[in-house]
Structures are given as C-alpha cells and as structure tokens.
Design a protein around this motif. Sequence first.
Motif, PDB file in Angstrom:
ATOM      1  N   TRP A  51       6.972  -8.390 -98.176  1.00  0.00           N
ATOM      2  CA  TRP A  51       8.203  -9.296 -98.010  1.00  0.00           C
ATOM      3  C   TRP A  51       7.974 -10.512 -98.972  1.00  0.00           C
ATOM      4  O   TRP A  51       9.149 -10.553-100.042  1.00  0.00           O
ATOM      5  CB  TRP A  51       8.234  -9.909 -96.664  1.00  0.00           C
ATOM      6  CG  TRP A  51       9.538 -10.365 -96.839  1.00  0.00           C
ATOM      7  CD1 TRP A  51      10.224 -12.195 -96.728  1.00  0.00           C
ATOM      8  CD2 TRP A  51      11.432 -10.204 -95.986  1.00  0.00           C
ATOM      9  NE1 TRP A  51      11.140 -12.338 -96.362  1.00  0.00           N
ATOM     10  CE2 TRP A  51      11.764 -11.238 -96.092  1.00  0.00           C
ATOM     11  CE3 TRP A  51      11.171  -9.198 -95.619  1.00  0.00           C
ATOM     12  CZ2 TRP A  51      13.127 -11.374 -95.584  1.00  0.00           C
ATOM     13  CZ3 TRP A  51      13.126  -8.647 -95.353  1.00  0.00           C
ATOM     14  CH2 TRP A  51      13.823  -9.684 -95.472  1.00  0.00           C
ATOM     15  N   GLY A  52       7.031 -10.957 -98.187  1.00  0.00           N
ATOM     16  CA  GLY A  52       6.472 -12.281 -99.748  1.00  0.00           C
ATOM     17  C   GLY A  52       6.564 -11.282-101.316  1.00  0.00           C
ATOM     18  O   GLY A  52       7.131 -12.313-102.231  1.00  0.00           O
ATOM     19  N   LEU A  53       5.892 -10.462-101.645  1.00  0.00           N
ATOM     20  CA  LEU A  53       6.135  -9.921-103.392  1.00  0.00           C
ATOM     21  C   LEU A  53       7.403  -9.489-103.280  1.00  0.00           C
ATOM     22  O   LEU A  53       7.900  -9.449-104.512  1.00  0.00           O
ATOM     23  CB  LEU A  53       5.236  -8.249-103.134  1.00  0.00           C
ATOM     24  CG  LEU A  53       5.401  -8.128-104.643  1.00  0.00           C
ATOM     25  CD1 LEU A  53       4.440  -9.112-105.662  1.00  0.00           C
ATOM     26  CD2 LEU A  53       4.271  -6.921-104.279  1.00  0.00           C
ATOM     27  N   SER A  54       8.776  -9.117-102.732  1.00  0.00           N
ATOM     28  CA  SER A  54      10.015  -9.021-102.705  1.00  0.00           C
ATOM     29  C   SER A  54      10.188 -10.354-104.117  1.00  0.00           C
ATOM     30  O   SER A  54      11.591  -9.730-104.852  1.00  0.00           O
ATOM     31  CB  SER A  54      11.243  -8.335-101.927  1.00  0.00           C
ATOM     32  OG  SER A  54      11.078  -9.133-101.151  1.00  0.00           O
ATOM     33  N   TYR A  55      10.363 -11.258-103.171  1.00  0.00           N
ATOM     34  CA  TYR A  55      10.725 -12.531-103.694  1.00  0.00           C
ATOM     35  C   TYR A  55       9.898 -13.205-104.663  1.00  0.00           C
ATOM     36  O   TYR A  55      10.352 -13.683-105.477  1.00  0.00           O
ATOM     37  CB  TYR A  55      10.893 -13.589-102.296  1.00  0.00           C
ATOM     38  CG  TYR A  55      12.525 -13.093-101.348  1.00  0.00           C
ATOM     39  CD1 TYR A  55      13.847 -13.048-102.615  1.00  0.00           C
ATOM     40  CD2 TYR A  55      11.777 -12.847-100.698  1.00  0.00           C
ATOM     41  CE1 TYR A  55      14.388 -12.878-101.696  1.00  0.00           C
ATOM     42  CE2 TYR A  55      12.718 -12.394 -99.604  1.00  0.00           C
ATOM     43  CZ  TYR A  55      13.960 -12.537 -99.512  1.00  0.00           C
ATOM     44  OH  TYR A  55      15.033 -11.997 -98.607  1.00  0.00           O
TER      45      TYR A  55
END
Length: 246
Positions: free
Chosen positions: A54-58
Amino acid sequence: MKLHRRTVRLAGRPHTVVSLRPGTAVRFSTNLFHETWHVLSDRHGARLLGRLLWGLSYQSRPGTLVVIDRGFITTTPFDGDPADRIVLVPAWDTPFTARHARALKARLPPASAPDGTVRWHTHGLDAALADPKAWLGANRDRDARVCGRVERLNGLVVLRPQSPHEMREWAVHCGRLDPHDHGMDYTYLGEGAHYASGEVQVFRSFRRDVSVARRARAEVLDELDEPVGAEVLRPLVWDRAEALKR
C-alpha cells in the motif's frame, strides 16, 4: 512505520532500495507449487506485506524497490527447503529485468549502513481493511487489461503489480487474510483468466510448522546413507514432520 533506505546502482542506473529495519518481528518463506510462486507467512506477515504494498503504491518514484532480505526469510513450513528473498517492484515506473535482479542479489545483504530512513505512509489501508469486500467492489479497475505478475528472477521472488491501483488491491487482499478459523488462508496475485502467477498463503501455526519441518529435515538427512533428490527427500520430511506433530 519506518524503513531503511539505500541508494544502489543497478543496471547502470541509481535505485532506491527500501528494506525492513533489523529487529522487525516478522518472517516470510517462499516456494513454487503447481507452477505458482507462493509467499508464506502468518497473519502478521500478511498484514505487514499489505502495508509495504500500500505504501509503495503511493510513495514509489522511478527506481524504487522494496526488498525483504534474508534476515526476514525462513525455511518453508512444509519440508524445510531454503526460501528466496522477496522484492516488491512498481512495474509502472521501475523496470526490473533479470539483469537488475542479478545486480541486486549481488549487493545483498547490504555491506554498508543505510543512507537514511523512510516514514512509510499507509493512510487509508485500515479503512479499506475494515470492510475489504466493499472496498474492492468500489475500487475495482474494470478497464484493466494487463495484470501484474509474481515470478522468480535470479533467486529473487518478485511481486510486480502493473499499476498503483493494482498494488493497492494486492495490499487489501493480503491484509485481510486471517487463518484463525481454518488454520490457513490464501489469496491469489497476478490472477489471469486461467491461472495465477502468485499466491500469498498464511498459517495460524506458521512458526511452529517452520520449526517442525526444519527438525524433521535434519533428522531425515542424518539418517540417510547417501544424498537423494528433492523428489525423494520431501516426502520423507513430510512424513517425519507429521509424526513429530502428533
């Protein structure tokens, strides 16, 4: 959540490699079964994997990778086989070929201190996991034609979603896994019309299973008079592990 950050040159270009900090209480394993690469862990591991995705997607920028290194990888909970490191790749802005994988593996584990830390933001994930079915239904990308893949490149198991949206879908699928009721839970990743290239599978007794499989493998190997192939060794380990669990 804070992670370590290093700048590493791969295939002639600088990359930002993000990794877990030492002491993080999580373990993963990997294996290939029915032509599908599996990431194995417990509920905590699946939730952490979801937060990383999730963090990497942003927060991804071109050249960003997340590596789950050897210190967080354990042998498989089935037969004690060695497992591979895991790499999360945002395919929409970071090319990652066999050449990149070979160069990255040669630099693991890192020989130097990290360049700094990254505060990993996962705003919105907890709300999505409060009702994952509703979130997935409301956020499904119905126009998507190309899905991501899970594959092994030069000894690294690579999770490679094709878009930020797909990476968030994978995050929710991982984060909602719960083996409490049935002892095991799973979700497919990179699912096509007839197969999935990857799967995340979690076990309620993951750490115990890893320990038992490791002991069973050691006992079986100690009793063998000569080396045998994996096709012979694994069934022997399975049987011994079942006996140890009784």
